[in-house]
Scaffold this motif. Structure first.
Motif, PDB file in Angstrom:
ATOM      1  N   LYS A 177      54.395   0.684  25.089  1.00 13.91           N
ATOM      2  CA  LYS A 177      55.853   0.732  25.017  1.00 13.91           C
ATOM      3  C   LYS A 177      56.478  -0.471  24.313  1.00 13.91           C
ATOM      4  O   LYS A 177      57.444  -0.297  23.585  1.00 13.91           O
ATOM      5  CB  LYS A 177      56.453   0.861  26.427  1.00 13.91           C
ATOM      6  CG  LYS A 177      56.176  -0.314  27.346  1.00 13.91           C
ATOM      7  CD  LYS A 177      56.728  -0.074  28.748  1.00 13.91           C
ATOM      8  CE  LYS A 177      56.506  -1.265  29.665  1.00 13.91           C
ATOM      9  NZ  LYS A 177      57.270  -2.467  29.265  1.00 13.91           N
ATOM     10  N   ASP A 178      55.947  -1.677  24.501  1.00 13.62           N
ATOM     11  CA  ASP A 178      56.601  -2.877  23.964  1.00 13.62           C
ATOM     12  C   ASP A 178      56.083  -3.230  22.569  1.00 13.62           C
ATOM     13  O   ASP A 178      56.762  -3.000  21.571  1.00 13.62           O
ATOM     14  CB  ASP A 178      56.412  -4.043  24.938  1.00 13.62           C
ATOM     15  CG  ASP A 178      57.047  -3.769  26.292  1.00 13.62           C
ATOM     16  OD1 ASP A 178      58.158  -3.205  26.311  1.00 13.62           O
ATOM     17  OD2 ASP A 178      56.443  -4.095  27.324  1.00 13.62           O
ATOM     18  N   ARG A 179      54.888  -3.777  22.480  1.00 18.14           N
ATOM     19  CA  ARG A 179      54.325  -4.089  21.162  1.00 18.14           C
ATOM     20  C   ARG A 179      54.151  -2.825  20.328  1.00 18.14           C
ATOM     21  O   ARG A 179      54.458  -2.807  19.124  1.00 18.14           O
ATOM     22  CB  ARG A 179      52.991  -4.820  21.335  1.00 18.14           C
ATOM     23  CG  ARG A 179      53.146  -6.227  21.879  1.00 18.14           C
ATOM     24  CD  ARG A 179      51.865  -6.793  22.442  1.00 18.14           C
ATOM     25  NE  ARG A 179      51.468  -6.143  23.692  1.00 18.14           N
ATOM     26  CZ  ARG A 179      50.458  -6.551  24.467  1.00 18.14           C
ATOM     27  NH1 ARG A 179      49.727  -7.602  24.084  1.00 18.14           N
ATOM     28  NH2 ARG A 179      50.174  -5.925  25.586  1.00 18.14           N
ATOM     29  N   THR A 180      53.700  -1.771  20.982  1.00 21.79           N
ATOM     30  CA  THR A 180      53.550  -0.495  20.282  1.00 21.79           C
ATOM     31  C   THR A 180      54.909   0.057  19.874  1.00 21.79           C
ATOM     32  O   THR A 180      55.054   0.647  18.795  1.00 21.79           O
ATOM     33  CB  THR A 180      52.813   0.509  21.186  1.00 21.79           C
ATOM     34  OG1 THR A 180      51.497   0.005  21.442  1.00 21.79           O
ATOM     35  CG2 THR A 180      52.706   1.876  20.542  1.00 21.79           C
ATOM     36  N   GLY A 181      55.922  -0.144  20.721  1.00 21.21           N
ATOM     37  CA  GLY A 181      57.271   0.304  20.390  1.00 21.21           C
ATOM     38  C   GLY A 181      57.829  -0.414  19.181  1.00 21.21           C
ATOM     39  O   GLY A 181      58.488   0.193  18.327  1.00 21.21           O
ATOM     40  N   GLU A 212      65.293   7.079  20.005  1.00 20.16           N
ATOM     41  CA  GLU A 212      64.898   8.243  20.800  1.00 20.16           C
ATOM     42  C   GLU A 212      63.384   8.290  20.990  1.00 20.16           C
ATOM     43  O   GLU A 212      62.895   8.591  22.082  1.00 20.16           O
ATOM     44  CB  GLU A 212      65.390   9.522  20.126  1.00 20.16           C
ATOM     45  CG  GLU A 212      66.903   9.704  20.194  1.00 20.16           C
ATOM     46  CD  GLU A 212      67.386  10.867  19.348  1.00 20.16           C
ATOM     47  OE1 GLU A 212      66.516  11.619  18.828  1.00 20.16           O
ATOM     48  OE2 GLU A 212      68.603  11.031  19.194  1.00 20.16           O
ATOM     49  N   ASP A 213      62.640   8.005  19.928  1.00 16.15           N
ATOM     50  CA  ASP A 213      61.182   7.982  20.060  1.00 16.15           C
ATOM     51  C   ASP A 213      60.752   6.907  21.046  1.00 16.15           C
ATOM     52  O   ASP A 213      59.898   7.143  21.909  1.00 16.15           O
ATOM     53  CB  ASP A 213      60.523   7.737  18.698  1.00 16.15           C
ATOM     54  CG  ASP A 213      59.018   7.565  18.831  1.00 16.15           C
ATOM     55  OD1 ASP A 213      58.320   8.586  18.989  1.00 16.15           O
ATOM     56  OD2 ASP A 213      58.535   6.409  18.814  1.00 16.15           O
ATOM     57  N   TYR A 214      61.347   5.743  20.936  1.00 15.44           N
ATOM     58  CA  TYR A 214      61.023   4.648  21.849  1.00 15.44           C
ATOM     59  C   TYR A 214      61.261   5.068  23.297  1.00 15.44           C
ATOM     60  O   TYR A 214      60.457   4.776  24.186  1.00 15.44           O
ATOM     61  CB  TYR A 214      61.902   3.440  21.503  1.00 15.44           C
ATOM     62  CG  TYR A 214      61.792   2.285  22.467  1.00 15.44           C
ATOM     63  CD1 TYR A 214      60.807   1.318  22.316  1.00 15.44           C
ATOM     64  CD2 TYR A 214      62.690   2.151  23.528  1.00 15.44           C
ATOM     65  CE1 TYR A 214      60.710   0.253  23.196  1.00 15.44           C
ATOM     66  CE2 TYR A 214      62.603   1.097  24.411  1.00 15.44           C
ATOM     67  CZ  TYR A 214      61.610   0.153  24.241  1.00 15.44           C
ATOM     68  OH  TYR A 214      61.513  -0.901  25.123  1.00 15.44           O
ATOM     69  N   ILE A 223      65.022  -1.861  22.620  1.00 12.63           N
ATOM     70  CA  ILE A 223      64.695  -1.661  21.207  1.00 12.63           C
ATOM     71  C   ILE A 223      65.949  -1.829  20.348  1.00 12.63           C
ATOM     72  O   ILE A 223      65.874  -2.318  19.216  1.00 12.63           O
ATOM     73  CB  ILE A 223      64.032  -0.284  20.963  1.00 12.63           C
ATOM     74  CG1 ILE A 223      63.374  -0.235  19.583  1.00 12.63           C
ATOM     75  CG2 ILE A 223      65.022   0.863  21.134  1.00 12.63           C
ATOM     76  CD1 ILE A 223      62.197  -1.169  19.419  1.00 12.63           C
ATOM     77  N   ARG A 224      67.091  -1.474  20.904  1.00 10.31           N
ATOM     78  CA  ARG A 224      68.345  -1.702  20.163  1.00 10.31           C
ATOM     79  C   ARG A 224      68.559  -3.196  19.926  1.00 10.31           C
ATOM     80  O   ARG A 224      69.023  -3.598  18.851  1.00 10.31           O
ATOM     81  CB  ARG A 224      69.534  -1.117  20.924  1.00 10.31           C
ATOM     82  CG  ARG A 224      69.582   0.408  20.933  1.00 10.31           C
ATOM     83  CD  ARG A 224      70.883   0.914  21.542  1.00 10.31           C
ATOM     84  NE  ARG A 224      70.875   2.342  21.761  1.00 10.31           N
ATOM     85  CZ  ARG A 224      71.115   3.251  20.814  1.00 10.31           C
ATOM     86  NH1 ARG A 224      71.377   2.852  19.580  1.00 10.31           N
ATOM     87  NH2 ARG A 224      71.098   4.542  21.111  1.00 10.31           N
ATOM     88  N   ALA A 225      68.217  -4.011  20.903  1.00  8.97           N
ATOM     89  CA  ALA A 225      68.367  -5.456  20.753  1.00  8.97           C
ATOM     90  C   ALA A 225      67.460  -5.974  19.638  1.00  8.97           C
ATOM     91  O   ALA A 225      67.865  -6.837  18.842  1.00  8.97           O
ATOM     92  CB  ALA A 225      68.062  -6.159  22.068  1.00  8.97           C
TER      93      ALA A 225
END
Length: 298
Positions: free
Chosen positions: A196-200, A219-221, A260-262
């Motif tokens: 979720k994080d590094r992969t995101g 949305e994918d994230y 992810i927006r940040a």
């Protein structure tokens, strides 16, 4: 019991047999080889989340539409959580995706503690591209939390980790995009621990470089929280007997869209765009990105 899987539209369906008639050109655009979904009389081609037992947060980045109307090709790029808990059945399932290269974004300690079960032969490549949040070692998290040491967990801490992933590791992103640009490495799968994080961050850079709008990237994230729901509940159930206040540690185990927006806001304000970041900071050439756009979109 028939397994149920999510398709490209995020709907839950039952895997069906391939239709006897050939696919139309439009349906083929949204199809992973050999998979389809049947909803009553309706047949929907394409799959966002291939079912791989032991790897719940695995998905295909195909099918997303770019601003110019072209779409990311299905079956070329996969993102996932760690591959260390694949069951024997899951190992067989992931092999059917035809992966040629796995890129592991975990630290050395993470990879040593939970080695991948795939690749399990030299037929599939394996590249370690470690990304670490400052001096923070992820393998220490559970012991720290169980010992009551979790005041450091916050949304700000997590966002800073995302920013550090792009600021402190430009060489990782340069190498990653170079590997992705080689057709011999595709289908390519990349992963960290929870996916979720590094992969995101990696998925965001890929999709933005292919012209996919930020809202689609967000949305994918956001799919990770749903895909990881059962894993997260298991973790919480494990931590509660130690007196852990789950509400205080949730930021570490969740993936809110605001995060992810940040990161995207930071990249836009600092570099102008994700493509500019890749050009200026990571040193990924315009020619390489153009080649990816030609190879990975249709």
């Amino acid at each position: 019991m028939v397994s149920r899987i999510q398709n490209a539209k995020g709907e839950i369906g039952v895997p069906g047999e391939l239709p006897a008639q050939p696919f139309t050109s439009s349906s083929r655009r949204h199809c992973l080889p050999g998979r389809c979904f049947r909803y009553g009389a309706e047949l929907i081609i394409g799959e966002r989340r291939p079912f791989v037992e032991g790897c719940p947060n695995l998905r295909d980045l195909g099918g997303y539409e770019a601003t110019d109307g072209r779409r990311v090709k299905w079956g070329r790029i996969f993102r996932s959580s760690n591959l260390g808990r694949l069951t024997d059945k899951g190992l067989g399932q992931i092999k059917r995706l035809g992966i040629r290269l796995v890129c592991d974004l975990r630290t050395e300690a993470e990879a040593a503690r939970l080695p991948n079960r795939f690749p399990d032969s030299e037929a599939v490549g394996y590249e370690r591209l470690p990304i670490q949040h400052g001096e923070f070692e992820p393998t220490s998290v559970f012991d720290r939390i169980k010992n009551g040491d979790y005041s450091w967990i916050s949304e700000d801490f997590m966002i800073q980790g995302y920013i550090e992933s792009v600021e402190r590791h430009p060489e990782v992103w340069a190498r990653f995009f170079t590997l992705l640009s080689d057709p011999g490495h595709r289908p390519l799968l990349f992963h960290c621990t929870g996916g979720k994080d590094r992969t995101g961050a990696a998925a965001a850079l890929i999709l933005l470089s292919l012209g996919v709008p930020e809202e689609t990237v967000v949305e994918d994230y956001g799919l990770s929280d749903g895909y990881n729901a059962d894993v997260r509940q298991t973790i919480y159930d494990h931590l509660r007997p130690f007196g852990v206040d789950i509400s205080k540690v949730e930021p570490y185990f969740t993936a809110p869209e605001s995060r992810i927006r940040a990161l995207l806001k930071y990249i836009d304000e600092r570099y102008g765009s994700a493509v500019a970041y890749l050009n200026k900071k990571a040193g990924v050439s315009e020619a390489l990105l153009n080649r990816l756009n030609e190879d990975l979109r249709e």
